[in-house]
Design an enzyme around this catalytic site. Structure first.
Site, PDB file in Angstrom:
ATOM      1  N   ASP A  60       0.829  -1.205   0.000  1.00 19.26           N
ATOM      2  CA  ASP A  60       0.000   0.000   0.000  1.00 19.26           C
ATOM      3  C   ASP A  60       0.866   1.258   0.000  1.00 19.26           C
ATOM      4  OD1 ASP A  60      -2.361   1.359  -0.046  1.00 19.26           O
ATOM      5  OD2 ASP A  60      -2.918   0.938   2.027  1.00 19.26           O
ATOM      6  N   TYR A  81       6.242 -10.048   6.972  1.00 18.20           N
ATOM      7  CA  TYR A  81       6.177  -8.599   7.175  1.00 18.20           C
ATOM      8  C   TYR A  81       6.707  -8.262   8.561  1.00 18.20           C
ATOM      9  CZ  TYR A  81       3.158  -7.695   3.090  1.00 18.20           C
ATOM     10  OH  TYR A  81       2.650  -7.568   1.825  1.00 18.20           O
TER      11      TYR A  81
END
Length: 320
Positions: A92, A151
């Site tokens: 994003d 992540y």
């Protein structure tokens, strides 16, 4: 010999763009002409996402995919629809990456990849670096072949923010309870329906909300709390929503077992009662894992390029 291009006679065929070895970012229901044979190339990419609108291609504002495609089209003289560049994760706006993986195709091969690698990084802005460039099998797909993604989310947990980390870590002046966050993170591990932790997306097809989290660790490194999560895949803003809930639990505003309660509701509105998504700048895609067979060297193909060192063979300056 450098990065000499080896060209083959053209052989055109009409193929669907959703074929596993020719997937494109264009409409998967369309067909397009591709020149065969096709050679597929894998890139490992690092980027600082601060000034970019995420990975996914769009004309404006600039995205990582758009900028890499522009460099590739300049070097290869191919159109973007011929390159079929695909990324493993659609990070994003503002999200960083150390180990994003992408693939593209060409109708020709290279004898060596070092010059192509150097040319790519020479055209890309300093915030984007191709760390590795390698040939891969036609079956390899950066997105659909991935087995897991890792992540990290960094939280700087002190009264005063370190200015050298402000672009890469979220600042929490609250004294977070790491043990409570660690206990809560265990509820995410396993296979669950994560409908309560996904934001609506207007530019993607509906996705299976059932994902498997293999581990979710809370690591203390001085003032930094690093949340490390590995899963089979993640929904839109899922990681940032999970982190946001853990932050509330770390502040001791909520009990750890609320994670299980919210998961069971499968309702995004339930999570919204307690928190909003964590900011993007603390999040970084660290690595994408694949079956090793897909990454094995191919016979007759050039070796993987990890970049090359520059050296001076003879000093041209006089000694004083």
């Amino acid at each position: 010999m450098g990065s000499a291009v080896v060209r083959y006679p053209s052989l055109c065929a009409v193929l669907p763009t959703n074929a596993s070895n020719l997937d494109c970012t264009v409409d998967p229901n369309r067909v397009m002409k591709l020149t065969l044979p096709c050679f597929k190339w894998r890139m490992v990419i690092a980027y600082d996402g601060t000034n970019f609108s995420g990975w996914q291609y769009q004309q404006s504002p600039p995205t990582i995919q758009c900028i890499i495609e522009k460099a590739l089209t300049h070097i290869t003289k191919l159109e973007r629809k011929e390159l079929c560049l695909v990324g493993a994760s659609r990070t994003d706006t503002g999200v960083h990456a150390w180990g994003q993986v992408a693939h593209f195709v060409t109708p020709f091969t290279y004898e060596r990849l070092e010059s192509l690698h150097a040319a790519l990084n020479g055209l890309l802005p300093s915030e984007i670096r191709v760390r590795e460039l390698s040939p891969v099998r036609h079956e390899f797909h950066a997105r659909f072949s991935s087995k897991s993604k890792i992540y990290h989310y960094k939280i700087y947990n002190d009264t005063i923010m370190d200015p050298f980390q402000c672009l890469y870590a979220y600042h929490s002046a609250y004294n977070l309870n790491a043990d409570a966050m660690r206990e809560a993170a265990k509820y995410f591990v396993g296979k669950h329906d994560f409908s309560a932790f996904v934001n609506a997306s207007h530019n993607d097809r509906p996705r299976d909300p059932v994902k498997e989290i293999f581990r979710f660790d809370v690591v203390e490194m001085g003032a930094v709390l690093q949340l490390e999560v590995e899963g089979s895949g993640f929904l839109y803003r899922q990681v940032r929503n999970m982190v946001a809930l853990l932050l509330q639990i770390g502040k001791e505003a909520l009990p750890p077992d609320i994670v299980s309660n919210i998961l069971d509701t499968r309702d995004r509105r339930e999570l919204a009662k307690f928190t909003v998504s964590a900011p993007p700048h603390g999040l970084c895609l660290m690595s994408v894992k694949y079956n090793q067979e897909l990454l094995q060297p191919l016979e007759g193909c050039p070796a993987t390029s990890f970049g090359r060192h520059h050296c001076i063979s003879k000093c041209k300056l006089p000694f004083y």
